[in-house]
Design a protein around this motif. Structure first.
Motif, PDB file in Angstrom:
ATOM      1  N   ALA A 224       0.823  -1.204   0.000  1.00 13.48           N
ATOM      2  CA  ALA A 224       0.000   0.000   0.000  1.00 13.48           C
ATOM      3  C   ALA A 224       0.860   1.259   0.000  1.00 13.48           C
ATOM      4  O   ALA A 224       0.440   2.304  -0.517  1.00 13.48           O
ATOM      5  N   PHE A 225       2.078   1.184   0.557  1.00 23.40           N
ATOM      6  CA  PHE A 225       2.955   2.352   0.557  1.00 23.40           C
ATOM      7  C   PHE A 225       3.243   2.812  -0.868  1.00 23.40           C
ATOM      8  O   PHE A 225       3.284   4.005  -1.147  1.00 23.40           O
ATOM      9  N   GLU A 226       3.479   1.833  -1.772  1.00 23.82           N
ATOM     10  CA  GLU A 226       3.780   2.189  -3.163  1.00 23.82           C
ATOM     11  C   GLU A 226       2.529   2.591  -3.929  1.00 23.82           C
ATOM     12  O   GLU A 226       2.616   3.050  -5.069  1.00 23.82           O
ATOM     13  N   LEU A 227       1.353   2.411  -3.312  1.00 21.79           N
ATOM     14  CA  LEU A 227       0.115   2.915  -3.900  1.00 21.79           C
ATOM     15  C   LEU A 227      -0.192   4.337  -3.420  1.00 21.79           C
ATOM     16  O   LEU A 227      -1.218   4.908  -3.764  1.00 21.79           O
ATOM     17  N   GLY A 228       0.713   4.890  -2.595  1.00 17.42           N
ATOM     18  CA  GLY A 228       0.489   6.216  -2.058  1.00 17.42           C
ATOM     19  C   GLY A 228      -0.398   6.226  -0.838  1.00 17.42           C
ATOM     20  O   GLY A 228      -0.990   7.252  -0.498  1.00 17.42           O
ATOM     21  N   LEU A 229      -0.494   5.072  -0.154  1.00 18.22           N
ATOM     22  CA  LEU A 229      -1.320   4.931   1.056  1.00 18.22           C
ATOM     23  C   LEU A 229      -0.375   4.636   2.220  1.00 18.22           C
ATOM     24  O   LEU A 229      -0.067   3.479   2.506  1.00 18.22           O
ATOM     25  N   PRO A 230       0.095   5.675   2.924  1.00 19.18           N
ATOM     26  CA  PRO A 230       1.158   5.484   3.913  1.00 19.18           C
ATOM     27  C   PRO A 230       0.696   4.992   5.277  1.00 19.18           C
ATOM     28  O   PRO A 230       1.520   4.775   6.155  1.00 19.18           O
ATOM     29  N   GLY A 231      -0.597   4.795   5.494  1.00 17.24           N
ATOM     30  CA  GLY A 231      -1.061   4.314   6.790  1.00 17.24           C
ATOM     31  C   GLY A 231      -0.694   2.853   7.007  1.00 17.24           C
ATOM     32  O   GLY A 231      -0.282   2.132   6.090  1.00 17.24           O
ATOM     33  N   TRP A 232      -0.857   2.367   8.248  1.00 19.00           N
ATOM     34  CA  TRP A 232      -0.565   0.975   8.562  1.00 19.00           C
ATOM     35  C   TRP A 232      -1.637   0.066   7.954  1.00 19.00           C
ATOM     36  O   TRP A 232      -2.786   0.453   7.806  1.00 19.00           O
ATOM     37  N   THR A 233      -1.225  -1.141   7.619  1.00 11.97           N
ATOM     38  CA  THR A 233      -2.144  -2.101   7.001  1.00 11.97           C
ATOM     39  C   THR A 233      -2.151  -3.391   7.817  1.00 11.97           C
ATOM     40  O   THR A 233      -1.477  -4.362   7.462  1.00 11.97           O
ATOM     41  N   PRO A 234      -2.882  -3.446   8.913  1.00 13.84           N
ATOM     42  CA  PRO A 234      -2.916  -4.650   9.744  1.00 13.84           C
ATOM     43  C   PRO A 234      -3.524  -5.827   8.993  1.00 13.84           C
ATOM     44  O   PRO A 234      -4.515  -5.696   8.279  1.00 13.84           O
ATOM     45  N   THR A 235      -2.904  -6.983   9.166  1.00 15.73           N
ATOM     46  CA  THR A 235      -3.359  -8.203   8.504  1.00 15.73           C
ATOM     47  C   THR A 235      -4.619  -8.730   9.169  1.00 15.73           C
ATOM     48  O   THR A 235      -4.701  -8.826  10.396  1.00 15.73           O
ATOM     49  N   LEU A 236      -5.593  -9.109   8.359  1.00 16.13           N
ATOM     50  CA  LEU A 236      -6.809  -9.741   8.857  1.00 16.13           C
ATOM     51  C   LEU A 236      -6.744 -11.253   8.700  1.00 16.13           C
ATOM     52  O   LEU A 236      -7.147 -12.005   9.591  1.00 16.13           O
ATOM     53  N   GLU A 237      -6.270 -11.704   7.542  1.00 16.61           N
ATOM     54  CA  GLU A 237      -6.147 -13.143   7.268  1.00 16.61           C
ATOM     55  C   GLU A 237      -4.923 -13.362   6.411  1.00 16.61           C
ATOM     56  O   GLU A 237      -4.608 -12.558   5.530  1.00 16.61           O
ATOM     57  N   LEU A 238      -4.210 -14.458   6.665  1.00 17.74           N
ATOM     58  CA  LEU A 238      -3.006 -14.788   5.900  1.00 17.74           C
ATOM     59  C   LEU A 238      -2.943 -16.289   5.709  1.00 17.74           C
ATOM     60  O   LEU A 238      -3.064 -17.052   6.668  1.00 17.74           O
ATOM     61  N   SER A 239      -2.752 -16.708   4.464  1.00 13.80           N
ATOM     62  CA  SER A 239      -2.583 -18.125   4.136  1.00 13.80           C
ATOM     63  C   SER A 239      -1.229 -18.310   3.467  1.00 13.80           C
ATOM     64  O   SER A 239      -0.898 -17.586   2.520  1.00 13.80           O
ATOM     65  N   ALA A 240      -0.441 -19.247   3.960  1.00 11.56           N
ATOM     66  CA  ALA A 240       0.904 -19.489   3.441  1.00 11.56           C
ATOM     67  C   ALA A 240       1.075 -20.949   3.059  1.00 11.56           C
ATOM     68  O   ALA A 240       0.549 -21.843   3.728  1.00 11.56           O
ATOM     69  N   HIS A 241       1.832 -21.164   1.979  1.00 15.28           N
ATOM     70  CA  HIS A 241       2.220 -22.499   1.535  1.00 15.28           C
ATOM     71  C   HIS A 241       3.738 -22.557   1.496  1.00 15.28           C
ATOM     72  O   HIS A 241       4.376 -21.706   0.868  1.00 15.28           O
ATOM     73  N   VAL A 242       4.305 -23.541   2.167  1.00 12.41           N
ATOM     74  CA  VAL A 242       5.751 -23.744   2.142  1.00 12.41           C
ATOM     75  C   VAL A 242       6.044 -24.917   1.222  1.00 12.41           C
ATOM     76  O   VAL A 242       5.515 -26.012   1.421  1.00 12.41           O
ATOM     77  N   ARG A 243       6.874 -24.686   0.211  1.00 16.11           N
ATOM     78  CA  ARG A 243       7.124 -25.699  -0.814  1.00 16.11           C
ATOM     79  C   ARG A 243       8.434 -26.442  -0.642  1.00 16.11           C
ATOM     80  O   ARG A 243       8.592 -27.548  -1.143  1.00 16.11           O
ATOM     81  N   SER A 244       9.397 -25.829   0.030  1.00 19.04           N
ATOM     82  CA  SER A 244      10.703 -26.474   0.153  1.00 19.04           C
ATOM     83  C   SER A 244      11.470 -25.861   1.306  1.00 19.04           C
ATOM     84  O   SER A 244      11.222 -24.707   1.686  1.00 19.04           O
ATOM     85  N   ARG A 245      12.386 -26.635   1.880  1.00 18.86           N
ATOM     86  CA  ARG A 245      13.290 -26.075   2.873  1.00 18.86           C
ATOM     87  C   ARG A 245      14.301 -25.184   2.156  1.00 18.86           C
ATOM     88  O   ARG A 245      14.914 -25.604   1.185  1.00 18.86           O
ATOM     89  N   PRO A 246      14.482 -23.957   2.623  1.00 19.09           N
ATOM     90  CA  PRO A 246      15.345 -23.032   1.892  1.00 19.09           C
ATOM     91  C   PRO A 246      16.828 -23.329   2.072  1.00 19.09           C
ATOM     92  O   PRO A 246      17.261 -23.807   3.120  1.00 19.09           O
ATOM     93  N   ALA A 247      17.595 -23.005   1.034  1.00 17.53           N
ATOM     94  CA  ALA A 247      19.046 -23.088   1.124  1.00 17.53           C
ATOM     95  C   ALA A 247      19.562 -21.912   1.944  1.00 17.53           C
ATOM     96  O   ALA A 247      18.875 -20.908   2.132  1.00 17.53           O
ATOM     97  N   ALA A 248      20.778 -22.043   2.440  1.00 15.70           N
ATOM     98  CA  ALA A 248      21.394 -20.959   3.197  1.00 15.70           C
ATOM     99  C   ALA A 248      21.594 -19.745   2.297  1.00 15.70           C
ATOM    100  O   ALA A 248      21.744 -19.864   1.080  1.00 15.70           O
ATOM    101  N   GLY A 249      21.595 -18.568   2.911  1.00 11.96           N
ATOM    102  CA  GLY A 249      21.856 -17.355   2.151  1.00 11.96           C
ATOM    103  C   GLY A 249      20.652 -16.432   2.096  1.00 11.96           C
ATOM    104  O   GLY A 249      19.643 -16.641   2.777  1.00 11.96           O
ATOM    105  N   TRP A 250      20.777 -15.414   1.264  1.00  7.25           N
ATOM    106  CA  TRP A 250      19.727 -14.410   1.126  1.00  7.25           C
ATOM    107  C   TRP A 250      18.444 -15.002   0.554  1.00  7.25           C
ATOM    108  O   TRP A 250      18.492 -15.861  -0.323  1.00  7.25           O
ATOM    109  N   LEU A 251      17.323 -14.509   1.052  1.00  2.00           N
ATOM    110  CA  LEU A 251      16.023 -14.797   0.448  1.00  2.00           C
ATOM    111  C   LEU A 251      15.649 -13.631  -0.460  1.00  2.00           C
ATOM    112  O   LEU A 251      15.931 -12.470  -0.160  1.00  2.00           O
TER     113      LEU A 251
END
Length: 293
Positions: A224-251
């Motif tokens: 929302a910041f890049e949409l020009g909406l600088p207010g806070w955006t609290p999460t209401l719902e979040l769904s995540a899928h993990v597909r693999s164990r990550p390798a070491a290093g930067w994400l």
């Protein structure tokens, strides 16, 4: 002792592991105690990714308590509803296993804190766990890693607006480098494209694992910041899928939004590891709030 799918990159205990640690409550099966600190605050509460990782850790530990030989230590899918902002202080995770199968197991968890009138529920989630180490390597996908400038050419968070840094203590725990093309908001020149891209690792050197991926999907500034909406955006719902164990290093992370309607915005995140693998995806619904004057 490190559970399956969990790694640490330094001998010292990471702030992330301290903040998401849970301890079984004596005499109460399925109840785990935790302590939240000021160190992972964003806006009015503790970061939602940290809460999600803590919830997943509690469910994983419940499975391990029921069967120490279980290989179901990796959260494959988790969906959480954020009911009230979590505050620094004591927190209890109440886990209820639903099903234990051969390949996956499922549980629910409720994160609660003491408040006026008794327990206040902060988050409720349901998740399916399995063994990512047993997943075959064959991948079919049309997704491609986001193109980012080299880490050294991206913007570190110490260059963010001072008011943003004051309200986000978690940024001291993260080494986050934003693509300058998605950081116009910091200079008062948002692009209007609704996209954030950046590199991420923990500031203390801890290497990523599946639990840290649950933090990564909610670690970048709101689109929302890049949409020009600088207010806070609290999460209401979040769904995540993990597909693999990550390798070491930067994400490498990209978060996009297509719709801001009625004061609500959706965000889609992809997390790619240092080997160019898509290791996690998520979608969340957040509420856009105007900045305080």
């Amino acid at each position: 002792m490190t559970a399956a799918g969990e790694t640490t990159g330094t001998s010292a205990v990471s702030d992330f592991d301290v903040e998401t640690a849970v301890t079984p409550r004596a005499g109460q099966s399925g109840v785990f105690d935790a302590e939240l600190s000021e160190r992972w605050r964003i806006g009015n509460g503790v970061n939602g990714g940290v809460l999600l990782a803590l919830a997943a850790r509690a469910m994983r530990d419940a499975f391990l308590a029921g069967d120490p030989a279980t290989t179901h230590a990796d959260p494959l899918a988790i969906s959480a509803y954020y009911l009230t902002p979590a505050e620094p202080g004591a927190l209890a995770a109440h886990v209820e296993p639903i099903r234990t199968g051969r390949s996956v197991s499922t549980a629910t968890v409720s994160l609660r804190q003491s408040g006026e009138g008794g327990d206040v529920e902060r988050l409720r989630a349901i998740a399916t766990f399995g063994d990512l180490g047993a997943v075959h390597d064959e991948v079919t996908t049309t997704a491609t890693p986001p193109e980012l400038p080299p880490v050294e050419e991206c913007l570190s968070m110490d260059q963010a607006p001072p008011q943003f840094l004051r309200a986000a203590s978690l940024l001291e725990r993260l080494d986050l480098r934003l693509d300058p093309a998605t950081a116009g908001w910091a200079a008062g020149r948002p692009s209007g494209k609704g996209e954030m891209r950046g590199w991420l690792r923990l500031a203390d050197g801890r290497e990523p694992d599946v639990l840290m991926l649950l933090l990564a999907i909610d670690a970048l500034p709101p689109t929302a910041f890049e949409l020009g909406l600088p207010g806070w955006t609290p999460t209401l719902e979040l769904s995540a899928h993990v597909r693999s164990r990550p390798a070491a290093g930067w994400l490498r992370i990209v978060i996009t939004t297509r719709t801001n309607s009625g004061g609500f915005v959706e965000e889609d995140a992809e997390v790619w590891d240092s080997e160019g693998r898509l290791v996690a995806l998520s979608r969340q619904l957040a509420r856009v709030t105007p900045p305080r004057r």
